[in-house]
Scaffold this motif. Structure first.
Motif, PDB file in Angstrom:
ATOM      1  N   THR A  47       0.828  -1.210   0.000  1.00 12.32           N
ATOM      2  CA  THR A  47       0.000   0.000   0.000  1.00 12.32           C
ATOM      3  C   THR A  47       0.863   1.260   0.000  1.00 12.32           C
ATOM      4  O   THR A  47       0.601   2.214  -0.745  1.00 12.32           O
ATOM      5  CB  THR A  47      -0.952   0.001   1.210  1.00 12.32           C
ATOM      6  N   PHE A  48       1.905   1.258   0.837  1.00 14.95           N
ATOM      7  CA  PHE A  48       2.791   2.423   0.848  1.00 14.95           C
ATOM      8  C   PHE A  48       3.562   2.545  -0.464  1.00 14.95           C
ATOM      9  O   PHE A  48       3.796   3.653  -0.959  1.00 14.95           O
ATOM     10  CB  PHE A  48       3.743   2.353   2.038  1.00 14.95           C
ATOM     11  N   LEU A  49       3.964   1.415  -1.041  1.00 11.52           N
ATOM     12  CA  LEU A  49       4.654   1.473  -2.332  1.00 11.52           C
ATOM     13  C   LEU A  49       3.728   1.997  -3.425  1.00 11.52           C
ATOM     14  O   LEU A  49       4.178   2.676  -4.353  1.00 11.52           O
ATOM     15  CB  LEU A  49       5.190   0.092  -2.711  1.00 11.52           C
ATOM     16  N   SER A  50       2.434   1.693  -3.316  1.00 12.77           N
ATOM     17  CA  SER A  50       1.491   2.183  -4.322  1.00 12.77           C
ATOM     18  C   SER A  50       1.382   3.699  -4.307  1.00 12.77           C
ATOM     19  O   SER A  50       1.036   4.316  -5.321  1.00 12.77           O
ATOM     20  CB  SER A  50       0.106   1.562  -4.089  1.00 12.77           C
ATOM     21  N   GLN A  51       1.714   4.308  -3.154  1.00 11.56           N
ATOM     22  CA  GLN A  51       1.617   5.767  -3.039  1.00 11.56           C
ATOM     23  C   GLN A  51       2.967   6.451  -3.128  1.00 11.56           C
ATOM     24  O   GLN A  51       3.051   7.610  -3.551  1.00 11.56           O
ATOM     25  CB  GLN A  51       0.954   6.134  -1.710  1.00 11.56           C
ATOM     26  N   PHE A  52       4.050   5.747  -2.756  1.00  9.74           N
ATOM     27  CA  PHE A  52       5.371   6.381  -2.698  1.00  9.74           C
ATOM     28  C   PHE A  52       6.449   5.614  -3.464  1.00  9.74           C
ATOM     29  O   PHE A  52       7.616   5.994  -3.411  1.00  9.74           O
ATOM     30  CB  PHE A  52       5.812   6.525  -1.234  1.00  9.74           C
ATOM     31  N   GLY A  53       6.095   4.531  -4.123  1.00 12.77           N
ATOM     32  CA  GLY A  53       7.074   3.708  -4.818  1.00 12.77           C
ATOM     33  C   GLY A  53       7.509   4.288  -6.150  1.00 12.77           C
ATOM     34  O   GLY A  53       7.067   5.367  -6.577  1.00 12.77           O
ATOM     35  N   ALA A  54       8.370   3.526  -6.846  1.00  6.78           N
ATOM     36  CA  ALA A  54       8.987   4.005  -8.091  1.00  6.78           C
ATOM     37  C   ALA A  54       7.948   4.343  -9.158  1.00  6.78           C
ATOM     38  O   ALA A  54       8.085   5.349  -9.870  1.00  6.78           O
ATOM     39  CB  ALA A  54       9.965   2.951  -8.607  1.00  6.78           C
ATOM     40  N   GLU A  55       6.908   3.515  -9.283  1.00  9.92           N
ATOM     41  CA  GLU A  55       5.912   3.768 -10.316  1.00  9.92           C
ATOM     42  C   GLU A  55       5.180   5.087 -10.078  1.00  9.92           C
ATOM     43  O   GLU A  55       4.992   5.886 -11.010  1.00  9.92           O
ATOM     44  CB  GLU A  55       4.911   2.610 -10.363  1.00  9.92           C
ATOM     45  N   MET A  56       4.778   5.333  -8.840  1.00  8.92           N
ATOM     46  CA  MET A  56       4.083   6.579  -8.535  1.00  8.92           C
ATOM     47  C   MET A  56       5.026   7.780  -8.660  1.00  8.92           C
ATOM     48  O   MET A  56       4.624   8.853  -9.111  1.00  8.92           O
ATOM     49  CB  MET A  56       3.488   6.524  -7.128  1.00  8.92           C
ATOM     50  N   LEU A  57       6.272   7.600  -8.276  1.00 11.13           N
ATOM     51  CA  LEU A  57       7.260   8.672  -8.442  1.00 11.13           C
ATOM     52  C   LEU A  57       7.413   9.017  -9.915  1.00 11.13           C
ATOM     53  O   LEU A  57       7.434  10.198 -10.290  1.00 11.13           O
ATOM     54  CB  LEU A  57       8.613   8.241  -7.861  1.00 11.13           C
ATOM     55  N   ARG A  58       7.524   7.987 -10.735  1.00  6.82           N
ATOM     56  CA  ARG A  58       7.733   8.185 -12.171  1.00  6.82           C
ATOM     57  C   ARG A  58       6.527   8.859 -12.824  1.00  6.82           C
ATOM     58  O   ARG A  58       6.666   9.759 -13.653  1.00  6.82           O
ATOM     59  CB  ARG A  58       8.004   6.833 -12.828  1.00  6.82           C
ATOM     60  N   GLU A  59       5.337   8.446 -12.429  1.00  7.70           N
ATOM     61  CA  GLU A  59       4.133   8.912 -13.124  1.00  7.70           C
ATOM     62  C   GLU A  59       3.552  10.205 -12.561  1.00  7.70           C
ATOM     63  O   GLU A  59       2.890  10.946 -13.283  1.00  7.70           O
ATOM     64  CB  GLU A  59       3.061   7.819 -13.070  1.00  7.70           C
TER      65      GLU A  59
ATOM     66  N   GLY B 277      16.341  -6.717   4.470  1.00 10.77           N
ATOM     67  CA  GLY B 277      15.422  -7.838   4.481  1.00 10.77           C
ATOM     68  C   GLY B 277      14.028  -7.407   4.049  1.00 10.77           C
ATOM     69  O   GLY B 277      13.844  -6.421   3.331  1.00 10.77           O
ATOM     70  N   THR B 278      13.020  -8.140   4.524  1.00 17.08           N
ATOM     71  CA  THR B 278      11.644  -7.834   4.143  1.00 17.08           C
ATOM     72  C   THR B 278      11.158  -6.530   4.769  1.00 17.08           C
ATOM     73  O   THR B 278      10.123  -5.996   4.360  1.00 17.08           O
ATOM     74  CB  THR B 278      10.692  -8.971   4.564  1.00 17.08           C
ATOM     75  N   ARG B 279      11.902  -6.029   5.753  1.00 19.72           N
ATOM     76  CA  ARG B 279      11.505  -4.800   6.446  1.00 19.72           C
ATOM     77  C   ARG B 279      12.181  -3.552   5.880  1.00 19.72           C
ATOM     78  O   ARG B 279      12.077  -2.480   6.460  1.00 19.72           O
ATOM     79  CB  ARG B 279      11.854  -4.903   7.926  1.00 19.72           C
ATOM     80  N   GLN B 280      12.893  -3.692   4.768  1.00 20.62           N
ATOM     81  CA  GLN B 280      13.527  -2.501   4.196  1.00 20.62           C
ATOM     82  C   GLN B 280      12.460  -1.448   3.933  1.00 20.62           C
ATOM     83  O   GLN B 280      11.369  -1.743   3.444  1.00 20.62           O
ATOM     84  CB  GLN B 280      14.251  -2.827   2.900  1.00 20.62           C
ATOM     85  N   CYS B 281      12.775  -0.220   4.276  1.00 22.40           N
ATOM     86  CA  CYS B 281      11.807   0.868   4.206  1.00 22.40           C
ATOM     87  C   CYS B 281      11.212   0.999   2.808  1.00 22.40           C
ATOM     88  O   CYS B 281      11.942   1.096   1.815  1.00 22.40           O
ATOM     89  CB  CYS B 281      12.483   2.177   4.610  1.00 22.40           C
ATOM     90  N   ALA B 282       9.875   1.015   2.740  1.00 23.51           N
ATOM     91  CA  ALA B 282       9.197   1.159   1.458  1.00 23.51           C
ATOM     92  C   ALA B 282       9.417   2.551   0.859  1.00 23.51           C
ATOM     93  O   ALA B 282       9.185   2.763  -0.327  1.00 23.51           O
ATOM     94  CB  ALA B 282       7.698   0.893   1.624  1.00 23.51           C
ATOM     95  N   GLY B 283       9.873   3.494   1.688  1.00 21.03           N
ATOM     96  CA  GLY B 283      10.092   4.860   1.212  1.00 21.03           C
ATOM     97  C   GLY B 283      11.529   5.160   0.842  1.00 21.03           C
ATOM     98  O   GLY B 283      11.905   6.335   0.716  1.00 21.03           O
ATOM     99  N   ALA B 284      12.361   4.126   0.638  1.00 20.88           N
ATOM    100  CA  ALA B 284      13.773   4.351   0.345  1.00 20.88           C
ATOM    101  C   ALA B 284      13.965   5.163  -0.939  1.00 20.88           C
ATOM    102  O   ALA B 284      14.686   6.167  -0.957  1.00 20.88           O
ATOM    103  CB  ALA B 284      14.517   3.017   0.249  1.00 20.88           C
ATOM    104  N   GLU B 285      13.313   4.753  -2.026  1.00 24.76           N
ATOM    105  CA  GLU B 285      13.454   5.469  -3.297  1.00 24.76           C
ATOM    106  C   GLU B 285      12.820   6.853  -3.199  1.00 24.76           C
ATOM    107  O   GLU B 285      13.342   7.833  -3.729  1.00 24.76           O
ATOM    108  CB  GLU B 285      12.804   4.666  -4.423  1.00 24.76           C
ATOM    109  N   TYR B 286      11.710   6.939  -2.513  1.00 27.37           N
ATOM    110  CA  TYR B 286      11.038   8.227  -2.299  1.00 27.37           C
ATOM    111  C   TYR B 286      11.975   9.211  -1.603  1.00 27.37           C
ATOM    112  O   TYR B 286      12.068  10.379  -2.001  1.00 27.37           O
ATOM    113  CB  TYR B 286       9.787   7.987  -1.465  1.00 27.37           C
TER     114      TYR B 286
END
Length: 491
Positions: free
Chosen positions: A135-147, A436-445
């Motif tokens: 959910t956080f990646l859908s709002q702050f991930g690479a695709e949303m950043l790009r678009e 690991g699996t807990r790497q921050c979803a906002g890293a690229e953001y």
């Protein structure tokens, strides 16, 4: 007779206290504990960790114990037994065992502040964690950043820097934390700092100040004030949630349109998912928003403030950054398209800027470590130690970042080093956003936000440091009374 009774009671008390102290200093373990000291009863060695260190090097608490005991040792912090690891292999193994041998863990203060009504579920492994991350990646991930987000960030940074330039000076850590917080809150639940009567940034700043205080809930203490501000924030988030949910029910057609187009903010998305995800209660959603905002702003603000200091001390790096950003700007000016906003390709072309960001993240990794809790006894391979079930584990990422075997002359600010580092070395030895699996979803953001901030700053503004304080680890990075900077437009 009474003298003898008194002496007998005193003797018994001495024996009991001595036994208790011996038991405290020698905890039970189904194997061999890592070497170390448990410190004083209840307090442990907490006070040693809180002593400020005026250096970017490892905190002396960590460095001295690594030199004495090795890369894995035991201690006690805030009354809890802890194994601290600066060993890359053990750190990566622990991170790979999320939900199996370990679970996410917070120190008592942070845990109590970030748990509202009911038991926290944001640290659960499995389906809940996957939902939160996606959910956080859908709002702050690479695709949303790009678009969508890159031009919005550029506009927001431009507006912010224009405001800073009208002031006599700006304390950049506080100001940049508010910049990132306000933008992130707008994406999460449409918060508008200029229109809202609720000063979200002010409340979060005070909550942050209480995170590493002792959890003594008495009026006047930092922790008590922190709790009061935390309640005000959660009450505000509850009101926003209720209003949005009510609007979603009343205007179902508009909501369906938003859903088809992937529109709305993060909270809109979560409310739409409530019908299919049973764990999405009001309490869970409010907590999720609360922790999500807290996670977005602090690390970026530390890196912004530290970068100003490092770039002032290393003018060659600053000049190379300026040249790179001016080249990006000139390329945009030469394009025939009327839309000259920055895009994903422009961001990816900022090679040296990203090297500077990585180097600042390496030197300024603010958190003392990643915290986990052992669910079962864990054998430390190659060392013969056992981490008992129930113990906390602190993975010291800053120790990895200061390892001279990986980073030559690690205390030296050298962004050029990132050209030479082999790609397979970086994942295990560079963890500014966890692992690991807990790497921050906002890293690229975070990287995008920092890159665009420096682009606007270096192409449109001049800056002068008016006042600077020594960098201090206590245990997170701080700047005393702050880094005060005067900004002005380029002619």
């Amino acid at each position: 007779m009474w003298v003898n009774v008194g002496l007998s009671i005193a003797a018994i008390l001495v024996i009991l206290i001595t036994h208790w102290i011996i038991k405290w200093r020698n905890p039970k373990c189904n194997g061999v504990l890592p070497p170390g000291s448990m410190g004083l009863p209840f307090i442990g060695e907490t006070l040693h960790l809180l002593i400020p260190s005026y250096s970017l090097d490892l905190h002396p608490f960590i460095k001295n114990r690594i030199q004495r005991y090795g890369s894995v040792f035991r201690t006690s912090l805030a009354g809890r037994p802890v194994v601290i690891s600066a060993d890359p292999e053990l750190n990566n193994y622990v991170l790979s065992q999320e939900g199996k041998l370990v679970e996410l863990f917070y120190l008592d203060t942070f845990s109590k502040i970030c748990k509202h009504e009911g038991e926290s579920r944001t640290n659960e492994a499995g389906g809940v964690h996957k939902y939160v991350r996606s959910t956080f990646l859908s709002q702050f991930g690479a695709e949303m950043l790009r678009e969508k987000l890159i031009p919005q960030i550029e506009d927001f940074v431009t507006k912010t820097l224009n405001s800073w330039s009208s002031q006599d000076s700006v304390e950049v850590k506080l100001a940049s934390s508010l910049m990132v917080l306000n933008f992130s809150a707008k994406q999460m639940f449409s918060y508008d700092a200029e229109k809202s009567s609720f000063n979200l940034g002010e409340k979060y700043t005070r909550v942050r100040d209480g995170l590493f205080s002792f959890p003594i809930n008495i009026p006047g203490t930092t922790y008590y004030k922190c709790q009061q501000d935390q309640k005000k924030v959660t009450d505000m988030l509850k009101d926003i949630f209720k209003e949005k949910r009510r609007d979603a029910k009343n205007i179902s057609g508009e909501n369906d349109c938003k859903e088809k187009n992937g529109g709305g903010d993060l909270l809109d998305r979560i409310i739409r998912d409530m019908e299919k995800e049973n764990f999405l209660s009001e309490e869970f959603i409010v907590q999720l928003l609360y922790v999500g905002i807290a996670a977005t702003f602090e690390s970026v603000s530390v890196i912004v403030a530290l970068a100003f200091l490092l770039l002032e001390d290393h003018p060659h790096a600053l000049q190379e950054m300026i040249a790179e950003q001016e080249a990006v700007l000139n390329k945009k000016r030469s394009e025939n398209s009327p839309n000259r906003r920055l895009n994903w390709d422009d961001y990816k072309s900022m090679t040296f800027t990203l090297q500077v960001i990585n180097e600042t993240l390496r030197l300024g990794n603010g958190a003392p470590g990643l915290l986990r809790k052992a669910l079962k006894d864990i054998e430390v391979k190659g060392k013969g130690y056992t981490i008992p079930a129930g113990w906390s584990i602190m993975l010291v990422t800053s120790a990895l970042h200061m390892n001279p075997n990986t980073f030559d002359d690690p205390l030296q600010f050298n962004p050029w080093r990132w050209k030479e580092l082999e790609s397979h070395i970086i994942p295990k030895n560079f963890m500014p956003f966890g692992g690991g699996t807990r790497q921050c979803a906002g890293a690229e953001y975070s990287r995008v936000f920092l890159s665009l901030f420096f682009h606007v700053l270096l192409t449109k503004y001049r800056w002068t440091i008016i006042k600077r304080e020594k960098v201090a680890r206590n245990p997170v990075i701080g700047f005393g009374k702050g880094v005060h900077i005067k900004f002005s437009h380029k002619e």
